[in-house]
Design a protein around this motif. Sequence first.
Motif, PDB file in Angstrom:
ATOM      1  N   LYS A  92     -71.648  58.092  10.938  1.00  0.00           N
ATOM      2  CA  LYS A  92     -71.691  56.622  10.908  1.00  0.00           C
ATOM      3  C   LYS A  92     -72.944  56.107  11.609  1.00  0.00           C
ATOM      4  CE  LYS A  92     -67.794  54.568  11.388  1.00  0.00           C
ATOM      5  NZ  LYS A  92     -66.548  53.973  11.958  1.00  0.00           N
ATOM      6  N   LEU A  93     -73.337  56.764  12.709  1.00  0.00           N
ATOM      7  CA  LEU A  93     -74.535  56.341  13.444  1.00  0.00           C
ATOM      8  C   LEU A  93     -75.792  56.519  12.589  1.00  0.00           C
ATOM      9  CD1 LEU A  93     -75.792  55.360  16.095  1.00  0.00           C
ATOM     10  CD2 LEU A  93     -75.875  57.752  16.855  1.00  0.00           C
ATOM     11  N   VAL A  94     -75.829  57.574  11.803  1.00  0.00           N
ATOM     12  CA  VAL A  94     -76.989  57.822  10.949  1.00  0.00           C
ATOM     13  C   VAL A  94     -77.079  56.808   9.812  1.00  0.00           C
ATOM     14  CG1 VAL A  94     -77.989  59.465   9.307  1.00  0.00           C
ATOM     15  CG2 VAL A  94     -77.105  60.282  11.492  1.00  0.00           C
ATOM     16  N   SER A  95     -75.947  56.369   9.325  1.00  0.00           N
ATOM     17  CA  SER A  95     -75.926  55.495   8.149  1.00  0.00           C
ATOM     18  C   SER A  95     -75.953  54.009   8.488  1.00  0.00           C
ATOM     19  CB  SER A  95     -74.691  55.793   7.296  1.00  0.00           C
ATOM     20  OG  SER A  95     -73.498  55.530   8.026  1.00  0.00           O
ATOM     21  N   VAL A  96     -75.576  53.637   9.713  1.00  0.00           N
ATOM     22  CA  VAL A  96     -75.464  52.230  10.059  1.00  0.00           C
ATOM     23  C   VAL A  96     -76.838  51.585  10.176  1.00  0.00           C
ATOM     24  CG1 VAL A  96     -75.550  52.486  12.579  1.00  0.00           C
ATOM     25  CG2 VAL A  96     -74.193  50.647  11.562  1.00  0.00           C
ATOM     26  N   GLU A  97     -76.898  50.289   9.939  1.00  0.00           N
ATOM     27  CA  GLU A  97     -78.145  49.534  10.093  1.00  0.00           C
ATOM     28  C   GLU A  97     -78.558  49.538  11.563  1.00  0.00           C
ATOM     29  OE1 GLU A  97     -79.779  44.940   9.511  1.00  0.00           O
ATOM     30  OE2 GLU A  97     -77.724  45.503   8.931  1.00  0.00           O
ATOM     31  N   LEU A  98     -79.864  49.720  11.799  1.00  0.00           N
ATOM     32  CA  LEU A  98     -80.362  49.742  13.173  1.00  0.00           C
ATOM     33  C   LEU A  98     -80.463  48.319  13.702  1.00  0.00           C
ATOM     34  CD1 LEU A  98     -83.055  52.569  13.286  1.00  0.00           C
ATOM     35  CD2 LEU A  98     -81.010  52.375  14.708  1.00  0.00           C
ATOM     36  N   ASP A  99     -79.344  47.776  14.006  1.00  0.00           N
ATOM     37  CA  ASP A  99     -79.249  46.431  14.551  1.00  0.00           C
ATOM     38  C   ASP A  99     -78.202  46.462  15.657  1.00  0.00           C
ATOM     39  OD1 ASP A  99     -77.820  43.640  14.647  1.00  0.00           O
ATOM     40  OD2 ASP A  99     -79.796  43.275  13.759  1.00  0.00           O
ATOM     41  N   ARG A 100     -78.571  45.983  16.837  1.00  0.00           N
ATOM     42  CA  ARG A 100     -77.679  46.106  17.992  1.00  0.00           C
ATOM     43  C   ARG A 100     -76.351  45.398  17.775  1.00  0.00           C
ATOM     44  NH1 ARG A 100     -75.264  48.433  20.743  1.00  0.00           N
ATOM     45  NH2 ARG A 100     -75.219  48.670  22.984  1.00  0.00           N
ATOM     46  N   GLU A 101     -76.384  44.229  17.143  1.00  0.00           N
ATOM     47  CA  GLU A 101     -75.148  43.488  16.928  1.00  0.00           C
ATOM     48  C   GLU A 101     -74.244  44.192  15.927  1.00  0.00           C
ATOM     49  OE1 GLU A 101     -74.232  41.035  18.805  1.00  0.00           O
ATOM     50  OE2 GLU A 101     -76.138  41.287  19.863  1.00  0.00           O
ATOM     51  N   VAL A 102     -74.843  44.810  14.925  1.00  0.00           N
ATOM     52  CA  VAL A 102     -74.047  45.544  13.940  1.00  0.00           C
ATOM     53  C   VAL A 102     -73.332  46.714  14.601  1.00  0.00           C
ATOM     54  CG1 VAL A 102     -74.165  46.960  11.858  1.00  0.00           C
ATOM     55  CG2 VAL A 102     -75.510  44.860  12.011  1.00  0.00           C
ATOM     56  N   ILE A 103     -74.027  47.436  15.466  1.00  0.00           N
ATOM     57  CA  ILE A 103     -73.424  48.585  16.149  1.00  0.00           C
ATOM     58  C   ILE A 103     -72.342  48.124  17.122  1.00  0.00           C
ATOM     59  CG2 ILE A 103     -73.890  50.492  17.750  1.00  0.00           C
ATOM     60  CD1 ILE A 103     -76.618  50.779  16.450  1.00  0.00           C
ATOM     61  N   ARG A 104     -72.561  46.995  17.758  1.00  0.00           N
ATOM     62  CA  ARG A 104     -71.557  46.477  18.707  1.00  0.00           C
ATOM     63  C   ARG A 104     -70.249  46.104  18.018  1.00  0.00           C
ATOM     64  NH1 ARG A 104     -75.804  43.389  21.656  1.00  0.00           N
ATOM     65  NH2 ARG A 104     -76.142  44.425  23.661  1.00  0.00           N
ATOM     66  N   GLU A 105     -70.316  45.826  16.742  1.00  0.00           N
ATOM     67  CA  GLU A 105     -69.101  45.458  16.017  1.00  0.00           C
ATOM     68  C   GLU A 105     -68.095  46.602  15.950  1.00  0.00           C
ATOM     69  OE1 GLU A 105     -70.364  44.079  12.245  1.00  0.00           O
ATOM     70  OE2 GLU A 105     -71.217  42.195  12.999  1.00  0.00           O
ATOM     71  N   ASP A 106     -68.565  47.819  16.167  1.00  0.00           N
ATOM     72  CA  ASP A 106     -67.689  48.996  16.189  1.00  0.00           C
ATOM     73  C   ASP A 106     -67.692  49.548  17.619  1.00  0.00           C
ATOM     74  OD1 ASP A 106     -66.457  51.484  15.991  1.00  0.00           O
ATOM     75  OD2 ASP A 106     -67.278  51.903  14.008  1.00  0.00           O
ATOM     76  N   PRO A 107     -66.722  49.157  18.453  1.00  0.00           N
ATOM     77  CA  PRO A 107     -66.730  49.573  19.860  1.00  0.00           C
ATOM     78  C   PRO A 107     -66.779  51.086  20.051  1.00  0.00           C
ATOM     79  CG  PRO A 107     -65.105  47.848  19.492  1.00  0.00           C
ATOM     80  CD  PRO A 107     -65.589  48.270  18.141  1.00  0.00           C
ATOM     81  N   ALA A 108     -66.074  51.842  19.201  1.00  0.00           N
ATOM     82  CA  ALA A 108     -66.072  53.304  19.341  1.00  0.00           C
ATOM     83  C   ALA A 108     -67.467  53.857  19.075  1.00  0.00           C
ATOM     84  CB  ALA A 108     -65.062  53.921  18.382  1.00  0.00           C
ATOM     85  N   LEU A 109     -68.126  53.343  18.041  1.00  0.00           N
ATOM     86  CA  LEU A 109     -69.483  53.793  17.712  1.00  0.00           C
ATOM     87  C   LEU A 109     -70.466  53.387  18.808  1.00  0.00           C
ATOM     88  CD1 LEU A 109     -71.484  55.059  15.718  1.00  0.00           C
ATOM     89  CD2 LEU A 109     -71.687  52.798  14.639  1.00  0.00           C
ATOM     90  N   ASP A 110     -70.324  52.170  19.299  1.00  0.00           N
ATOM     91  CA  ASP A 110     -71.211  51.668  20.348  1.00  0.00           C
ATOM     92  C   ASP A 110     -71.088  52.511  21.608  1.00  0.00           C
ATOM     93  OD1 ASP A 110     -73.019  49.865  21.605  1.00  0.00           O
ATOM     94  OD2 ASP A 110     -71.332  48.830  22.518  1.00  0.00           O
TER      95      ASP A 110
END
Length: 294
Positions: A92-110
Amino acid sequence: MSNTDHDKPKEGEVPTTGHSWDGIQELDNPMPRWWLWTFYACIAFAVVYAILYPSVPLIKGATPGLLGYSTRAEVAKDIQRFEEANADLVAKLVSVELDREVIREDPALDNFARNWGESVFNAYCVQCHGREGGGVQANGYPTLSDDDWLWGGALEDIYYTATHGIRNEDDPDARWSQMPAFGDDYLPEEEITAVVQYVRKISGQEHDAALASAGEEVFLYNCAACHMEDGTGDRYQGAPNLTDAIWLYGGDVETLTETVTYARFGIMPSHQERLTDAERRAVAVYVHQLGGGE
């Protein structure tokens, strides 16, 4: 201590070793049986252990032992187990958009990215940038926890820098900027002295007003193309802001004179081959959240 001859001990007396000191005899008491049996058991255990486990060093490696146990193999199993457990988050980290807010939307991923990124940072980056990105000014290693960035402090900018590095010859996509050495028969010493005082003036430091006034023209003619006319710099070509008193090597007269005279050429290695894409993304997330991410 001396050796002397003694009569045979009487019945019930403990024999001596034949040593005496100031009339004090050294008795030859036998070792306690429990101690002897413990000693023999330790020897037996050591022999059995040497047969079953790796123990005897050889030229290459050691004897494998009958059980074939390996601490390296155990560590490899643990690593494999954790990699399998985190496989979904890594993907998921490799595929997600490199945007801090987008990553924060998934607490486990963040949480995963920040913790993994800290581990990667401590293994590959802390030697230069210090604990928690504090930097080392004396060596030109920038602070990563403030909001003063060359080439940008957005998550994608940090990721690009971590991937390709700065001024290295290994990666054709490395960040690149080069300040000329103005002392190499380019500017006379008095003009370098004057422009240093002008830089100290625009950065709000103590300065010589007369020299700073003369240095302004030198600055506008030789430095403004990169650092801008007001000295605020151009981050996109790696030209630092000279007005904020945040210095990579230092803002005192001696250090500024050396910088203008000989220039600086700090190098950051490329991590494109050293780290996986997921590791570079994770360390970018960690650096971004240190306090200065944009």
